[in-house]
Design a protein around this motif. Structure first.
Motif, short mmCIF file in Angstrom:
data_model
loop_
_atom_site.label_atom_id
_atom_site.label_comp_id
_atom_site.label_asym_id
_atom_site.label_seq_id
_atom_site.Cartn_x
_atom_site.Cartn_y
_atom_site.Cartn_z
N PHE A 319 7.00 57.33 19.75
CA PHE A 319 8.17 56.65 20.31
C PHE A 319 9.25 57.63 20.76
CE2 PHE A 319 7.41 52.53 17.66
CZ PHE A 319 6.34 52.21 18.48
N ALA A 320 9.26 58.83 20.17
CA ALA A 320 10.29 59.82 20.52
C ALA A 320 10.17 60.28 21.96
CB ALA A 320 10.20 61.02 19.58
N THR A 321 8.99 60.13 22.56
CA THR A 321 8.80 60.58 23.94
C THR A 321 9.00 59.48 24.97
OG1 THR A 321 6.41 60.08 23.89
CG2 THR A 321 7.11 62.25 23.09
N VAL A 322 9.25 58.26 24.51
CA VAL A 322 9.46 57.14 25.42
C VAL A 322 10.74 57.37 26.22
CG1 VAL A 322 10.06 54.69 25.48
CG2 VAL A 322 8.19 55.48 24.02
N PRO A 323 10.73 57.16 27.55
CA PRO A 323 11.92 57.41 28.36
C PRO A 323 13.18 56.71 27.88
CG PRO A 323 10.01 57.09 29.78
CD PRO A 323 9.56 56.81 28.38
N ALA A 324 13.07 55.43 27.44
CA ALA A 324 14.25 54.71 26.98
C ALA A 324 14.86 55.37 25.75
CB ALA A 324 13.88 53.25 26.66
N VAL A 325 14.02 55.97 24.90
CA VAL A 325 14.52 56.67 23.72
C VAL A 325 15.17 57.98 24.13
CG1 VAL A 325 13.86 57.79 21.54
CG2 VAL A 325 12.84 55.58 22.18
N ARG A 326 14.49 58.74 24.99
CA ARG A 326 15.04 60.02 25.45
C ARG A 326 16.37 59.85 26.18
NH1 ARG A 326 10.04 61.04 28.06
NH2 ARG A 326 11.28 61.13 29.98
N ASP A 327 16.48 58.76 26.96
CA ASP A 327 17.68 58.55 27.78
C ASP A 327 18.77 57.74 27.08
OD1 ASP A 327 16.27 59.89 29.73
OD2 ASP A 327 15.61 58.06 30.76
N GLY A 328 18.55 57.37 25.81
CA GLY A 328 19.56 56.63 25.07
C GLY A 328 19.74 55.21 25.57
N ARG A 329 18.65 54.53 25.87
CA ARG A 329 18.73 53.16 26.37
C ARG A 329 17.99 52.19 25.46
NH1 ARG A 329 17.73 53.96 32.93
NH2 ARG A 329 19.73 55.00 33.36
N VAL A 330 18.18 52.36 24.16
CA VAL A 330 17.59 51.47 23.17
C VAL A 330 18.71 50.69 22.49
CG1 VAL A 330 16.14 51.29 21.12
CG2 VAL A 330 15.73 53.12 22.80
N PHE A 331 18.60 49.38 22.50
CA PHE A 331 19.64 48.51 21.94
C PHE A 331 18.99 47.45 21.05
CE2 PHE A 331 21.41 50.33 25.72
CZ PHE A 331 22.77 50.48 25.47
N ASN A 332 19.62 47.21 19.92
CA ASN A 332 19.12 46.19 19.01
C ASN A 332 20.14 45.06 18.87
OD1 ASN A 332 17.28 44.98 17.36
ND2 ASN A 332 17.35 46.50 15.72
N ASN A 333 19.63 43.86 18.62
CA ASN A 333 20.50 42.69 18.56
C ASN A 333 20.94 42.37 17.14
OD1 ASN A 333 17.96 41.99 17.69
ND2 ASN A 333 17.80 40.09 18.86
N ASN A 334 21.19 43.41 16.35
CA ASN A 334 21.55 43.21 14.95
C ASN A 334 22.92 43.78 14.60
OD1 ASN A 334 20.87 45.92 15.13
ND2 ASN A 334 19.55 45.94 13.33
N ARG A 335 23.83 43.80 15.56
CA ARG A 335 25.18 44.27 15.25
C ARG A 335 25.82 43.38 14.18
NH1 ARG A 335 29.51 47.15 17.29
NH2 ARG A 335 28.33 47.88 19.09
N ARG A 336 25.56 42.08 14.27
CA ARG A 336 26.18 41.13 13.35
C ARG A 336 25.08 40.57 12.43
NH1 ARG A 336 30.99 38.95 15.19
NH2 ARG A 336 30.46 36.88 14.38
N GLN A 337 25.04 41.07 11.21
CA GLN A 337 24.04 40.60 10.28
C GLN A 337 24.60 40.56 8.86
OE1 GLN A 337 20.58 43.09 10.36
NE2 GLN A 337 21.67 44.94 9.79
N THR A 338 23.97 39.75 8.02
CA THR A 338 24.40 39.64 6.63
C THR A 338 23.82 40.80 5.83
OG1 THR A 338 22.48 38.37 5.87
CG2 THR A 338 24.27 37.12 6.92
N PRO A 339 24.35 41.06 4.63
CA PRO A 339 23.78 42.14 3.80
C PRO A 339 22.30 41.96 3.53
CG PRO A 339 25.93 41.47 2.95
CD PRO A 339 25.59 40.50 4.05
N ALA A 340 21.83 40.70 3.52
CA ALA A 340 20.40 40.45 3.27
C ALA A 340 19.56 40.59 4.52
CB ALA A 340 20.22 39.04 2.69
N GLY A 341 20.21 40.77 5.68
CA GLY A 341 19.47 40.96 6.92
C GLY A 341 19.44 39.77 7.85
N GLY A 342 20.18 38.70 7.53
CA GLY A 342 20.25 37.55 8.44
C GLY A 342 20.99 37.91 9.71
N SER A 343 20.49 37.47 10.84
CA SER A 343 21.04 37.87 12.14
C SER A 343 21.86 36.76 12.77
CB SER A 343 19.91 38.28 13.09
OG SER A 343 20.41 38.51 14.39
N ASP A 344 23.10 37.07 13.10
CA ASP A 344 23.95 36.11 13.78
C ASP A 344 23.51 35.90 15.23
OD1 ASP A 344 26.13 34.29 13.81
OD2 ASP A 344 27.40 35.79 14.79
N PHE A 345 22.71 36.81 15.76
CA PHE A 345 22.16 36.63 17.11
C PHE A 345 21.37 35.34 17.19
CE2 PHE A 345 18.72 37.08 20.20
CZ PHE A 345 19.38 37.56 21.32
#
Length: 378
Positions: A319-345
């Motif tokens: 995965f380290a060689t994937v263009p999106a990883v190299r170019d910093g274009r990886v985003f996850n939808n877990n900015r807002r989550q509970t301590p147990a891992g529940g996702s507000d998304f």
């Protein structure tokens, strides 16, 4: 005590029978449209001429539920229930509700009716502030998961209605017990909707149950207006390609081209890299094929539990060689989550698709600031 409890259930059953009309039920009698969805496909709300009571019809509330129809009769003004009515009956407005999905909690919250919730499933995974605060004093309780529900607790809480979540069909062990206890229920099928606005539109079922239909219309109309303005404002041009998800137990599941997430990507001006699934459910893809697709993507979204690029690449060094990883274009939808891992998304994001769309627009514009549900992996 047991004898008294059984007598109480018998008395409730006799009251229900006594409040039935002699005319048998026919869905065709409900000709007055109280609410006809513009985007959702799984429900409608109708009344009979001259009646304030309503019939909520729910269709195909789980994946593979083609042809499944459930009814909930919402009684007002003490009106009688049609004879031989095949569904569940509840009196409006519902006052004490159990929500088996976090998205249902968000619907009540948006309408300003969250205080009606007395029970949820998986309370540690609920992001809602009211639930988090009122669990401490016991005003909101955890009723359990799947078939392992605390039915005694629901009886003690005097629950008016249970909103169920179906995965592959009706859980007859649960619905059978609820019927035995005289606790009404209905399956809510927001998760099978492919349209982002269709998912959000299920809040109108909650609006009908809580007697706030006009407020619901205003809120949903405003959501649609914001979403459509963002979508229609996308400038034409080259569409960035997007890869989704990460492997789960050596299998990479990719959504259908008709799915909710792909619709959001397209409305934000992007293009999903995988066109091989045109069904109505996610399908497994071989890891090697998924890796090749990831190499073709400009952006990589929804990367599971990964919070950093290091965590992501630790799953697979390639995965380290994937263009999106190299170019910093990886985003996850877990900015807002509970301590147990529940996702507000997957909670408030369901009723705020305009916020999700705004996040995706910023991401595709090369911006990582002011994101609500997403965060850039560093």
């Amino acid at each position: 005590m047991k004898r008294f409890f059984l007598f109480g259930l018998l008395w409730m059953a006799l009251l229900t029978v006594g409040c039935r009309e002699s005319r048998p039920f026919s869905a065709d009698d409900f000709t007055v449209e109280r609410y006809t969805p513009r985007h959702a496909t799984g429900f409608d709300i109708r009344s009979r001429e001259g009646s304030r009571s309503s019939l909520i019809s729910v269709r195909n509330p789980w994946q593979g539920g083609v042809g499944e129809v459930q009814y909930l009769y919402v009684v007002r003004d003490g009106e009688r229930v049609p004879a031989r009515f095949p569904g569940q009956v509840v009196e409006a407005p519902v006052r004490r509700v159990v929500c088996m999905s976090s998205s249902f909690v968000a619907m009540f919250d948006l309408l300003g009716e969250v205080e009606r919730i007395v029970g949820v499933s998986g309370i540690d995974f609920i992001a809602n502030e009211y639930v988090a605060t009122h669990r401490q004093c016991g005003e909101v309780r955890d009723v359990g998961f799947d078939s392992n529900l605390n039915f005694e607790l629901m009886v003690a809480m005097r629950v008016d209605l249970v909103l169920l979540y179906g995965v592959a069909g009706e859980d007859t062990a649960v619905t059978g017990k609820l019927r035995e206890l005289g606790i009404p229920y209905i399956y809510i099928g927001d998760y099978v909707e492919e349209s982002p606005l269709g998912k959000a539109e299920w809040m109108m079922v909650i609006a009908e149950l809580t007697d706030c239909m006009e407020r619901g219309r205003e809120l949903f109309d405003a959501t649609c207006a914001r979403y459509e303005a963002l979508r229609d404002g996308v400038k034409p041009g080259v569409r960035p390609t997007v890869m989704l998800n990460t492997p789960y137990r050596d299998t990479w599941y990719l959504p259908s081209t008709k799915s909710y997430m792909v619709r959001l990507i397209e409305d934000a001006g992007g293009r999903f890299v995988y066109s091989g699934n045109t069904g109505n459910a996610s399908l497994p893809v071989e890891i090697e094929q998924a890796y090749l697709l990831t190499n073709q993507a400009d952006y990589w979204l929804n990367t599971g539990a990964a919070n950093t690029l290091r965590e992501l690449t630790s799953q697979n060094p390639r995965f380290a060689t994937v263009p999106a990883v190299r170019d910093g274009r990886v985003f996850n939808n877990n900015r807002r989550q509970t301590p147990a891992g529940g996702s507000d998304f997957w909670e408030s994001g369901v009723v705020h698709p305009d916020r999700v769309l705004a996040d995706l627009l910023r991401i595709f514009e090369g911006r990582s600031d002011s994101l609500f549900y997403y965060k850039k992996l560093e």
